[in-house]
Design a protein around this motif. Structure first.
Motif, PDB file in Angstrom:
ATOM      1  N   ARG A   1       0.838  -1.220   0.000  1.00  0.00           N
ATOM      2  CA  ARG A   1       0.000   0.000   0.000  1.00  0.00           C
ATOM      3  C   ARG A   1       0.864   1.258   0.000  1.00  0.00           C
ATOM      4  O   ARG A   1       0.510   2.280  -0.581  1.00  0.00           O
ATOM      5  N   CYS A   2       1.973   1.194   0.702  1.00  0.00           N
ATOM      6  CA  CYS A   2       2.822   2.389   0.774  1.00  0.00           C
ATOM      7  C   CYS A   2       3.450   2.677  -0.585  1.00  0.00           C
ATOM      8  O   CYS A   2       3.514   3.824  -1.030  1.00  0.00           O
ATOM      9  N   GLN A   3       3.908   1.618  -1.253  1.00  0.00           N
ATOM     10  CA  GLN A   3       4.505   1.803  -2.580  1.00  0.00           C
ATOM     11  C   GLN A   3       3.454   2.341  -3.562  1.00  0.00           C
ATOM     12  O   GLN A   3       3.734   3.221  -4.371  1.00  0.00           O
ATOM     13  N   ALA A   4       2.231   1.780  -3.462  1.00  0.00           N
ATOM     14  CA  ALA A   4       1.153   2.255  -4.333  1.00  0.00           C
ATOM     15  C   ALA A   4       0.935   3.753  -4.121  1.00  0.00           C
ATOM     16  O   ALA A   4       0.872   4.541  -5.069  1.00  0.00           O
ATOM     17  N   TYR A   5       0.868   4.143  -2.862  1.00  0.00           N
ATOM     18  CA  TYR A   5       0.620   5.552  -2.580  1.00  0.00           C
ATOM     19  C   TYR A   5       1.809   6.440  -2.973  1.00  0.00           C
ATOM     20  O   TYR A   5       1.636   7.470  -3.631  1.00  0.00           O
ATOM     21  N   LEU A   6       2.997   6.007  -2.593  1.00  0.00           N
ATOM     22  CA  LEU A   6       4.171   6.855  -2.832  1.00  0.00           C
ATOM     23  C   LEU A   6       4.404   7.085  -4.331  1.00  0.00           C
ATOM     24  O   LEU A   6       4.837   8.152  -4.742  1.00  0.00           O
ATOM     25  N   LEU A   7       4.096   6.091  -5.153  1.00  0.00           N
ATOM     26  CA  LEU A   7       4.362   6.250  -6.586  1.00  0.00           C
ATOM     27  C   LEU A   7       3.164   6.768  -7.368  1.00  0.00           C
ATOM     28  O   LEU A   7       3.322   7.477  -8.353  1.00  0.00           O
ATOM     29  N   THR A   8       1.940   6.402  -6.946  1.00  0.00           N
ATOM     30  CA  THR A   8       0.781   6.814  -7.753  1.00  0.00           C
ATOM     31  C   THR A   8      -0.066   7.891  -7.085  1.00  0.00           C
ATOM     32  O   THR A   8      -0.931   8.481  -7.720  1.00  0.00           O
ATOM     33  N   GLY A   9       0.146   8.091  -5.779  1.00  0.00           N
ATOM     34  CA  GLY A   9      -0.665   9.075  -5.076  1.00  0.00           C
ATOM     35  C   GLY A   9      -1.970   8.492  -4.533  1.00  0.00           C
ATOM     36  O   GLY A   9      -2.734   9.199  -3.881  1.00  0.00           O
ATOM     37  N   ASP A  10      -2.242   7.225  -4.811  1.00  0.00           N
ATOM     38  CA  ASP A  10      -3.495   6.613  -4.366  1.00  0.00           C
ATOM     39  C   ASP A  10      -3.193   5.329  -3.580  1.00  0.00           C
ATOM     40  O   ASP A  10      -2.687   4.352  -4.149  1.00  0.00           O
ATOM     41  N   PRO A  11      -3.502   5.322  -2.275  1.00  0.00           N
ATOM     42  CA  PRO A  11      -3.182   4.137  -1.469  1.00  0.00           C
ATOM     43  C   PRO A  11      -3.999   2.898  -1.838  1.00  0.00           C
ATOM     44  O   PRO A  11      -3.663   1.790  -1.435  1.00  0.00           O
ATOM     45  N   TYR A  12      -5.078   3.071  -2.620  1.00  0.00           N
ATOM     46  CA  TYR A  12      -5.903   1.928  -3.031  1.00  0.00           C
ATOM     47  C   TYR A  12      -5.480   1.354  -4.396  1.00  0.00           C
ATOM     48  O   TYR A  12      -6.030   0.365  -4.849  1.00  0.00           O
ATOM     49  N   ALA A  13      -4.530   2.002  -5.021  1.00  0.00           N
ATOM     50  CA  ALA A  13      -4.138   1.575  -6.370  1.00  0.00           C
ATOM     51  C   ALA A  13      -3.393   0.240  -6.335  1.00  0.00           C
ATOM     52  O   ALA A  13      -2.851  -0.164  -5.304  1.00  0.00           O
ATOM     53  N   THR A  14      -3.355  -0.441  -7.462  1.00  0.00           N
ATOM     54  CA  THR A  14      -2.505  -1.612  -7.639  1.00  0.00           C
ATOM     55  C   THR A  14      -1.048  -1.188  -7.445  1.00  0.00           C
ATOM     56  O   THR A  14      -0.639  -0.133  -7.948  1.00  0.00           O
TER      57      THR A  14
END
Ligand code: SF4
Ligand code: SF4
Lengths: 112, 377
Positions: B317-330
């Protein structure tokens, strides 16, 4: 009752005494209702028979003696010798058990 | 199915005793917002209570980490109490602050395992990346731990600027008598993410380091066990977050916040429960934080309908958020993620960089220390 002798032991199991690796610890865990084997990277849950075998390896013991002891305590377990050997192979592969030869070799190289 | 905390036992308690650390590794996973003082750290009594509560929930592995856990004056006391409670105790240390007397006392107290980290295979590299004059002390302490018979693992954190030292490091570890070595590639969170452009290896470099590791293993066989942990950027499927969010790990930060994984503090829109005002059992089982990403109900596409979703739970979840801005993203490491290009671009940039082994003077590494942390407050 037939006591096992060396010739019945799988050739991949060393004849030298086996012993639990010092890094590993056996413990009863209430929350999981079973014995577990603990080691630096995690733990494995043990079946009752796996625990029975490992708990007898806290002191060095040869596979042949171990199987003989277990056969004495569980005379009705028919496939015991084979099951125990399979488990020992697994335990050696995972370094839960080591041969005491290895251990003494290690102590020597470490005390230099 | 909706998962609840009652289905899981937190097998691991990671006790981050303090953020204080004599080293300044630029890949540190501690938050960028390091606290200016240690005043709000949990007291000895509070840690004892945390350990007792975690043990009652079924935790059996305990990792003492930090920062540098040996900075805590009460370390020996916490260790003795933890052993008494039946924990398998692991100390994760830089070895700075360790002495032969302490190693002996820890052995007597029943410490099960020590992990010592190295920042390089030689004095210059190690001392540069740790920003401390610690190389010879680490070697002495490695020998001391082995002499006292405490199971030991050495940890070498790899990045672009020391990756060529893999063989030298393994030779060093072998000569010191280590039984277990982890070659852990930097994972890009916190300080490491900030310094990513200077730390990320090229694909070729990584392949060469892995090949060197395999050559070493072939040559030396079983004498020393070596694990090479590849960075997940170079895979096409992500890793589960902490073996599954809220399934296995409980991290308690120096100030008492309870996290499902070490870096969860970066996630937006969440409140982080603290052992200072709530018991551990209700945090683990009922808190909004721990239930938020348990199981698969929270997923969006492409994860929600993916046949592999149970295998990786959609990644970190952290990587998803840190790179895409969305913690729910793949997790964008996944090749099915519409944002995978973000990861590929970072890898491509690393491969283009000509100065693989040198510190680029125009983009200096930001070392992890309270002074540098000020800009993130
Ligand atoms: S990574 Fe380095 S700076 Fe961070 S806590 Fe560990 S030793 Fe200290
Ligand atoms: S799409 Fe999601 S669930 Fe499927 S493999 Fe990728 S990360 Fe895993």
């Amino acid at each position: 009752m037939t006591a096992s002798n060396d010739s019945t032991i799988d050739h991949t199991i060393p004849a030298a005494p086996l012993m639990m690796n010092g890094k590993y610890r056996l413990q009863w865990e209430e929350a999981q209702d079973c014995h577990v084997l603990l080691y630096p990277e995690g733990l494995v849950k043990l079946s009752d028979s796996a625990y029975e075998v490992l708990s007898r390896c806290q002191q060095p013991v040869t596979a042949a003696d171990l199987i003989a002891q277990l056969q004495q305590d569980y005379p009705d377990a028919e496939t015991l010798a084979r099951d125990v050997q399979e488990f020992l192979i697994h335990a050696l592969q995972h370094h839960w058990l080591i041969t005491t030869d290895q251990d003494s070799a290690m102590t020597e190289s470490q005390s230099q | 199915m909706t998962e609840t905390g009652a289905n899981h036992i937190p097998m691991w308690l990671l006790a981050e005793l303090t953020y204080a650390c004599p080293l300044q590794c630029p890949y540190c996973s501690n938050p960028l917002q390091l606290p200016a003082s240690r005043k709000k750290e949990l007291s000895t009594e509070q840690w004892l209570s945390v350990m007792k509560q975690a043990r009652a929930l079924g935790a059996v592995q305990l990792g003492f980490s930090g920062g540098e856990p040996l900075v805590r004056q009460d370390f020996q006391e916490l260790l003795e109490a933890a052993v008494g409670m039946g924990f398998y105790c692991n100390l994760i240390t830089s070895a700075v602050g360790l002495t032969d007397e302490k190693v002996q006392a820890f052995k007597q107290a029943g410490l099960s395992h020590i992990q010592i980290s190295f920042q390089g295979s030689d004095e210059t590299t190690n001392n540069t990346f740790g920003a401390s004059n610690s190389f010879h002390h680490k070697m002495d302490m490695t020998r001391s731990v082995i002499r006292h018979g405490i199971p030991l693992g050495l940890n070498f954190v790899l990045h672009r600027q020391n990756m060529h030292q893999v063989t030298a490091f393994l030779e060093l570890a072998l000569s010191l008598g280590a039984e277990f070595v982890e070659l852990a590639n930097t994972q890009y969170y916190a300080w490491a993410l900030h310094n990513r452009d200077q730390l990320m290896p090229s694909r070729e470099q990584l392949a060469e380091a892995e090949a060197a590791t395999n050559r070493f293993k072939e040559k030396h066989g079983d004498k020393m066990r070596v694990f090479f942990v590849a960075p997940d950027y170079f895979h096409d499927r992500p890793k589960k977050c902490s073996n599954g969010w809220g399934t296995t790990f409980l991290t308690v930060t120096p100030e008492g916040e309870v996290l499902p994984c070490q870096s969860a503090k970066v996630l937006p829109g969440l409140t982080f429960p603290s052992v200072k005002d709530q018991d551990l059992k209700s945090i683990w089982r009922e808190s909004e934080l721990f239930n938020r990403f348990r199981g698969t109900d929270w997923m969006q596409e492409p994860c929600a309908s993916c046949p592999e979703k149970e295998q990786d739970l959609g990644g970190c979840r952290c990587q998803a958020y840190l790179l895409t801005g969305d913690p729910y993203a793949t997790d964008p490491v996944c090749s099915l993620s519409p944002k995978r290009h973000l990861v590929d671009e970072a890898i491509a940039a690393a491969s283009q960089d000509q100065q693989q082994h040198n510190i680029d003077e125009t983009r200096p590494l930001l070392f992890r220390n309270p002074r540098n942390a000020k800009q993130f407050q």
